[in-house]
Motif scaffolding. Structure first.
Motif, PDB file in Angstrom:
ATOM      1  N   TYR A 130       0.832  -1.199   0.000  1.00  0.00           N
ATOM      2  CA  TYR A 130       0.000   0.000   0.000  1.00  0.00           C
ATOM      3  C   TYR A 130       0.877   1.264   0.000  1.00  0.00           C
ATOM      4  O   TYR A 130       0.653   2.180   0.771  1.00  0.00           O
ATOM      5  CB  TYR A 130      -0.927  -0.003   1.223  1.00  0.00           C
ATOM      6  CG  TYR A 130      -0.244  -0.435   2.518  1.00  0.00           C
ATOM      7  CD1 TYR A 130       0.290   0.506   3.395  1.00  0.00           C
ATOM      8  CD2 TYR A 130      -0.114  -1.788   2.841  1.00  0.00           C
ATOM      9  CE1 TYR A 130       0.927   0.118   4.556  1.00  0.00           C
ATOM     10  CE2 TYR A 130       0.516  -2.184   4.003  1.00  0.00           C
ATOM     11  CZ  TYR A 130       1.030  -1.219   4.857  1.00  0.00           C
ATOM     12  OH  TYR A 130       1.668  -1.609   6.024  1.00  0.00           O
ATOM     13  N   ASN A 131       1.885   1.280  -0.899  1.00  0.00           N
ATOM     14  CA  ASN A 131       2.854   2.365  -0.920  1.00  0.00           C
ATOM     15  C   ASN A 131       3.564   2.453   0.430  1.00  0.00           C
ATOM     16  O   ASN A 131       3.902   3.544   0.894  1.00  0.00           O
ATOM     17  CB  ASN A 131       2.187   3.708  -1.252  1.00  0.00           C
ATOM     18  CG  ASN A 131       2.350   4.119  -2.704  1.00  0.00           C
ATOM     19  OD1 ASN A 131       3.243   4.866  -3.067  1.00  0.00           O
ATOM     20  ND2 ASN A 131       1.464   3.605  -3.543  1.00  0.00           N
ATOM     21  N   PHE A 201      -5.825   4.908   2.290  1.00  0.00           N
ATOM     22  CA  PHE A 201      -6.928   4.619   1.373  1.00  0.00           C
ATOM     23  C   PHE A 201      -6.644   3.352   0.574  1.00  0.00           C
ATOM     24  O   PHE A 201      -7.508   2.466   0.444  1.00  0.00           O
ATOM     25  CB  PHE A 201      -7.131   5.812   0.429  1.00  0.00           C
ATOM     26  CG  PHE A 201      -8.206   5.604  -0.607  1.00  0.00           C
ATOM     27  CD1 PHE A 201      -9.539   5.687  -0.271  1.00  0.00           C
ATOM     28  CD2 PHE A 201      -7.870   5.318  -1.921  1.00  0.00           C
ATOM     29  CE1 PHE A 201     -10.537   5.488  -1.229  1.00  0.00           C
ATOM     30  CE2 PHE A 201      -8.851   5.120  -2.885  1.00  0.00           C
ATOM     31  CZ  PHE A 201     -10.186   5.212  -2.540  1.00  0.00           C
ATOM     32  N   GLU A 202      -5.433   3.224   0.050  1.00  0.00           N
ATOM     33  CA  GLU A 202      -5.068   2.037  -0.720  1.00  0.00           C
ATOM     34  C   GLU A 202      -5.085   0.795   0.159  1.00  0.00           C
ATOM     35  O   GLU A 202      -5.592  -0.265  -0.240  1.00  0.00           O
ATOM     36  CB  GLU A 202      -3.670   2.229  -1.333  1.00  0.00           C
ATOM     37  CG  GLU A 202      -3.204   1.052  -2.187  1.00  0.00           C
ATOM     38  CD  GLU A 202      -1.838   1.272  -2.805  1.00  0.00           C
ATOM     39  OE1 GLU A 202      -1.240   0.293  -3.282  1.00  0.00           O
ATOM     40  OE2 GLU A 202      -1.366   2.427  -2.810  1.00  0.00           O
ATOM     41  N   LYS A 206      -7.618  -2.487  -0.356  1.00  0.00           N
ATOM     42  CA  LYS A 206      -7.046  -3.819  -0.595  1.00  0.00           C
ATOM     43  C   LYS A 206      -7.445  -4.796   0.499  1.00  0.00           C
ATOM     44  O   LYS A 206      -7.690  -5.982   0.232  1.00  0.00           O
ATOM     45  CB  LYS A 206      -5.534  -3.727  -0.712  1.00  0.00           C
ATOM     46  CG  LYS A 206      -5.069  -3.101  -2.017  1.00  0.00           C
ATOM     47  CD  LYS A 206      -3.558  -3.155  -2.178  1.00  0.00           C
ATOM     48  CE  LYS A 206      -3.132  -2.645  -3.548  1.00  0.00           C
ATOM     49  NZ  LYS A 206      -1.648  -2.686  -3.715  1.00  0.00           N
ATOM     50  N   LEU A 207      -7.537  -4.302   1.738  1.00  0.00           N
ATOM     51  CA  LEU A 207      -7.937  -5.194   2.827  1.00  0.00           C
ATOM     52  C   LEU A 207      -9.410  -5.583   2.699  1.00  0.00           C
ATOM     53  O   LEU A 207      -9.806  -6.678   3.123  1.00  0.00           O
ATOM     54  CB  LEU A 207      -7.673  -4.537   4.185  1.00  0.00           C
ATOM     55  CG  LEU A 207      -7.689  -5.479   5.391  1.00  0.00           C
ATOM     56  CD1 LEU A 207      -6.639  -6.578   5.239  1.00  0.00           C
ATOM     57  CD2 LEU A 207      -7.485  -4.717   6.685  1.00  0.00           C
ATOM     58  N   PHE A 305       5.015   9.102  -0.756  1.00  0.00           N
ATOM     59  CA  PHE A 305       4.515   7.912  -1.417  1.00  0.00           C
ATOM     60  C   PHE A 305       5.375   7.723  -2.673  1.00  0.00           C
ATOM     61  O   PHE A 305       6.331   8.455  -2.883  1.00  0.00           O
ATOM     62  CB  PHE A 305       3.040   8.050  -1.773  1.00  0.00           C
ATOM     63  CG  PHE A 305       2.116   8.164  -0.583  1.00  0.00           C
ATOM     64  CD1 PHE A 305       2.489   7.663   0.661  1.00  0.00           C
ATOM     65  CD2 PHE A 305       0.889   8.777  -0.695  1.00  0.00           C
ATOM     66  CE1 PHE A 305       1.650   7.759   1.760  1.00  0.00           C
ATOM     67  CE2 PHE A 305       0.039   8.884   0.400  1.00  0.00           C
ATOM     68  CZ  PHE A 305       0.421   8.376   1.633  1.00  0.00           C
ATOM     69  N   GLU A 306       5.055   6.767  -3.498  1.00  0.00           N
ATOM     70  CA  GLU A 306       5.910   6.472  -4.642  1.00  0.00           C
ATOM     71  C   GLU A 306       6.040   7.671  -5.580  1.00  0.00           C
ATOM     72  O   GLU A 306       7.151   8.091  -5.938  1.00  0.00           O
ATOM     73  CB  GLU A 306       5.365   5.263  -5.412  1.00  0.00           C
ATOM     74  CG  GLU A 306       6.312   4.739  -6.484  1.00  0.00           C
ATOM     75  CD  GLU A 306       7.630   4.235  -5.917  1.00  0.00           C
ATOM     76  OE1 GLU A 306       8.654   4.395  -6.595  1.00  0.00           O
ATOM     77  OE2 GLU A 306       7.636   3.704  -4.789  1.00  0.00           O
ATOM     78  N   ASP A 307       4.909   8.238  -5.982  1.00  0.00           N
ATOM     79  CA  ASP A 307       4.950   9.345  -6.935  1.00  0.00           C
ATOM     80  C   ASP A 307       4.231  10.585  -6.430  1.00  0.00           C
ATOM     81  O   ASP A 307       3.922  11.498  -7.182  1.00  0.00           O
ATOM     82  CB  ASP A 307       4.329   8.919  -8.268  1.00  0.00           C
ATOM     83  CG  ASP A 307       2.887   8.436  -8.098  1.00  0.00           C
ATOM     84  OD1 ASP A 307       2.422   8.324  -6.933  1.00  0.00           O
ATOM     85  OD2 ASP A 307       2.224   8.153  -9.113  1.00  0.00           O
ATOM     86  N   ARG A 308       3.965  10.616  -5.125  1.00  0.00           N
ATOM     87  CA  ARG A 308       3.221  11.725  -4.526  1.00  0.00           C
ATOM     88  C   ARG A 308       3.835  12.094  -3.179  1.00  0.00           C
ATOM     89  O   ARG A 308       4.512  11.297  -2.542  1.00  0.00           O
ATOM     90  CB  ARG A 308       1.756  11.330  -4.293  1.00  0.00           C
ATOM     91  CG  ARG A 308       0.947  11.040  -5.544  1.00  0.00           C
ATOM     92  CD  ARG A 308      -0.310  10.258  -5.199  1.00  0.00           C
ATOM     93  NE  ARG A 308       0.010   8.891  -4.785  1.00  0.00           N
ATOM     94  CZ  ARG A 308      -0.686   8.195  -3.880  1.00  0.00           C
ATOM     95  NH1 ARG A 308      -1.728   8.741  -3.285  1.00  0.00           N
ATOM     96  NH2 ARG A 308      -0.336   6.960  -3.581  1.00  0.00           N
TER      97      ARG A 308
END
Length: 417
Positions: A130-131, A201-202, A206-207, A305-308
């Motif tokens: 989840y990032n 949120f991610e 996913k959960l 985060f990855e891109d944020r």
């Protein structure tokens, strides 16, 4: 047993997962069209047990008075004709003592440290991503006064056996290289290497999919009207989809929890503290944070985060108002520009606000109530993401009649009796 969980934020969904893992039949109901669309949507991204501390602390009343006159203050108050707000504020002030702070901080740290361990185990069990990053949190100090004030927090960290690192500015830059660009603005830092980050949120979405595979049923777009009771028990829930029944009922509705349970005689000291965030696209990865950086002056967290970049902070007492106030945007935008001036594209940022369900002493309400089959999992304030897994696992054990992994003392509503 059949368990009905009301609320599909990160608290309700993690609890549903642990209930299903314990063998219960679980249904989650929520008024929104999907999970994590309110307070869990765009929070700070921190899983920070090391920073689990009550807002009610010695010295806060004096600081709060000063903040009210500052443009970029961590706290803003918009007075309401609301007796609940003023009563909550008086209860919070009564907790601003050394003795109350010590008790409340221990309770919060106990649950938050356990929750971080639960996150680690959940990743092992499910492989969920989840990032998430496990690279700690860095608190930055601009003044000697802030460094001195941090000694009391360090003492608590030592009592709770929480690893920490006191860093020079050169050491801070070694951890967060982009700070080289602004090294003259800070003098030192405090790092908590055990803290984590991730997209709440991610994670929650996913959960939901993982728990569905375990048999959990989700009823979205379903408004809960009231709890139905008879003879000291809950016998059902009146919803827009009709009456729903179960053996056990768990309310995890965040700031809205009091509205549902107050008619039953449960007066909960939960009040919304409004928070804001910006989600900023990364413009230059080398100029962005590596993990989470906390600016102690403005109480604003900047998380990678990855891109944020997620920038979150400020506290606003304004009732259940979800208006996006431009001055709050200016404050958090100012901080990220000041700390990571070349990291993100502020002009393309998403501006968001959410209501954080806060108790006067900072500790959430996790556990049973005086109604035999009604339980609470609410009131986590700014630490819902941090405490979510621990709260879900603890309450699942309590409901299942299992011995919890940590002492649940002081965590349920009975401490307000």
């Amino acid at each position: 047993m059949k368990v009905l969980v009301i609320g599909s934020g990160v608290i309700g969904v993690t609890h549903a997962y642990y209930l299903a893992k314990a063998g219960h039949s679980v249904t989650v109901v929520d008024r929104q069209p999907g999970p994590a669309l309110e307070t869990s949507y765009a929070n700070a991204g921190q899983i920070s047990p090391g920073y689990s501390a009550p807002w009610a602390a010695p010295g806060i009343p004096v600081k709060a008075m000063k903040w009210l006159a500052q443009r970029h203050a961590p706290l803003k108050l918009h007075p309401q004709m609301d007796t609940t707000m003023w009563k909550w504020m008086m209860q919070m002030l009564s907790n601003c003592t050394e003795s109350a702070y010590a008790v409340n901080k221990e309770r919060m740290m106990r649950l938050a440290e356990y929750s971080r361990d639960c996150f680690i185990q959940l990743r092992k069990d499910t492989g969920i991503q989840y990032n998430d990053r496990q690279q700690g949190t860095l608190q930055l100090f601009r003044t000697d006064k802030q460094v001195k004030a941090s000694q009391s927090d360090i003492a608590v960290l030592e009592r709770c056996n929480v690893p920490y690192e006191v860093l020079s500015m050169d050491q801070c830059i070694a951890i967060e290289p982009a700070l080289e660009r602004v090294r003259e603005k800070f003098i030192s830092g405090l790092r908590l290497p055990g803290d984590e980050t991730g997209d709440c949120f991610e994670f929650t979405n996913k959960l939901v999919e993982i728990s569905k595979q375990m048999g959990v049923e989700y009823l979205f777009d379903t408004t809960v009207n009231k709890l139905l009771s008879r003879g000291g028990n809950i016998i059902g829930v009146d919803t827009s989809a009709g009456e729903l029944t179960a053996d056990i009922y768990v309310v995890a509705m965040g700031s809205y929890t009091p509205f549902l349970v107050n008619p039953l005689g449960l007066e909960l000291p939960i009040y919304p503290v409004k928070g804001y965030s910006l989600t900023v696209p990364i413009a230059n990865a080398d100029a962005a944070p590596v993990s989470t950086v906390m600016d102690e002056t403005y109480k604003v967290a900047i998380t990678r985060f990855e891109d944020r970049i997620r920038v979150a902070g400020t506290a606003e007492l304004s009732g259940y108002n979800l208006k996006l106030r431009e001055p709050r945007r200016e404050t958090i935008a100012m901080v990220v520009r000041d700390v990571f001036p070349d990291g993100g594209d502020i002009d393309k940022a998403e501006f968001w606000t959410g209501l954080r369900p806060m108790t006067p002493d900072g500790t959430p309400l996790v556990g049973k109530t005086q109604i035999s089959n009604l339980y609470l999992n609410s009131g986590h304030g700014t630490l819902g993401w941090t405490m979510s897994c621990g709260s879900g696992k603890l309450l699942a054990d309590v409901i299942s009649g299992n011995q919890p992994d940590i002492d649940p003392a002081g965590l349920d509503v009975s401490r307000y009796s």
